[in-house]
Design a protein around this motif. Structure first.
Motif, PDB file in Angstrom:
ATOM      1  N   ASN A 182       0.856  -1.186   0.000  1.00 41.31           N
ATOM      2  CA  ASN A 182       0.000   0.000   0.000  1.00 41.31           C
ATOM      3  C   ASN A 182       0.893   1.236   0.000  1.00 41.31           C
ATOM      4  O   ASN A 182       2.004   1.200   0.518  1.00 41.31           O
ATOM      5  CB  ASN A 182      -0.896   0.052   1.235  1.00 41.31           C
ATOM      6  N   ARG A 189      -4.678   9.521   2.504  1.00 44.68           N
ATOM      7  CA  ARG A 189      -5.436   8.530   1.739  1.00 44.68           C
ATOM      8  C   ARG A 189      -4.500   7.400   1.343  1.00 44.68           C
ATOM      9  O   ARG A 189      -3.283   7.543   1.368  1.00 44.68           O
ATOM     10  CB  ARG A 189      -6.076   9.149   0.505  1.00 44.68           C
ATOM     11  N   GLU A 203      -3.220   4.908  -1.628  1.00 46.11           N
ATOM     12  CA  GLU A 203      -3.112   4.864  -3.083  1.00 46.11           C
ATOM     13  C   GLU A 203      -2.296   3.633  -3.458  1.00 46.11           C
ATOM     14  O   GLU A 203      -1.442   3.189  -2.693  1.00 46.11           O
ATOM     15  CB  GLU A 203      -2.401   6.144  -3.561  1.00 46.11           C
ATOM     16  N   LYS A 231      -9.599  -3.317  -3.585  1.00 42.22           N
ATOM     17  CA  LYS A 231      -9.179  -1.910  -3.553  1.00 42.22           C
ATOM     18  C   LYS A 231     -10.145  -1.012  -2.753  1.00 42.22           C
ATOM     19  O   LYS A 231     -10.283   0.172  -3.037  1.00 42.22           O
ATOM     20  CB  LYS A 231      -9.026  -1.362  -4.971  1.00 42.22           C
ATOM     21  N   GLU A 261      -8.550   2.103  -1.116  1.00 38.70           N
ATOM     22  CA  GLU A 261      -8.350   3.258  -1.997  1.00 38.70           C
ATOM     23  C   GLU A 261      -9.638   4.062  -2.120  1.00 38.70           C
ATOM     24  O   GLU A 261      -9.616   5.286  -2.203  1.00 38.70           O
ATOM     25  CB  GLU A 261      -7.908   2.807  -3.391  1.00 38.70           C
TER      26      GLU A 261
END
Length: 156
Positions: A109, A119, A121, A128, A131
């Motif tokens: 990650n 956050r 990404e 996911k 994300e």
């Protein structure tokens, strides 16, 4: 002279207000009996706006209180850092005041901190979801990636 109704009272004006005679007497069953007697005592006119004035004041007060609470809730509770936990153990703490990109859990990650929020990404998990959880910046908010066992929480 004005024509009187069946009870000897003058007719009601067109705006819907009712005028009581100065003696305050009205026959039972008359439309005056259905009105609020306290508001109509003594031959005074009471407009609809005046009858609803307490309701209007209450609504305005509630709107003002709501706006003040909204402003205060937005200004308080901002976190100063995020704590990253991997497999239940704290792996690091990063300031929300410093922008940067940090690989987590051996690169599975990537934590991105920009403009006071964090956050996830580039996660290699199949769904996911981490994300898609978006940005976090308030104390107690958290992003969790279950497949990689990564958790990012905003702290004060």
């Amino acid at each position: 002279m004005e024509k009187e109704n069946k009870n000897g009272l003058p007719p009601s004006p067109e705006d819907g207000t009712v005028i009581l005679p100065d003696d305050g007497k009205a026959a039972a069953g008359d439309e005056i009996a259905q009105c609020d007697r306290k508001a109509l005592e003594g031959g005074t006119r009471v407009s609809k706006m005046r009858q609803h004035l307490p309701d209007i004041i209450l609504i305005l007060a509630l709107l003002i209180i709501g706006a003040v609470l909204l402003v205060f809730s937005r200004s308080f509770g901002r976190g100063s850092a995020v704590t990253v936990s991997i497999d239940g153990e704290v792996a690091g703490e990063y300031s929300l005041m410093t922008d940067g990109r940090y690989p987590l859990n051996g690169g599975t990650n990537t934590l991105v901190i920009e403009g006071g929020s964090a956050r996830i990404e580039d996660a290699d998990c199949p769904d996911k979801l981490c994300e898609r959880q978006g940005r976090i910046s308030r104390v107690g908010e958290r992003i969790v990636c279950l497949p990689n066992r990564v958790s990012v929480e905003v702290v004060g």
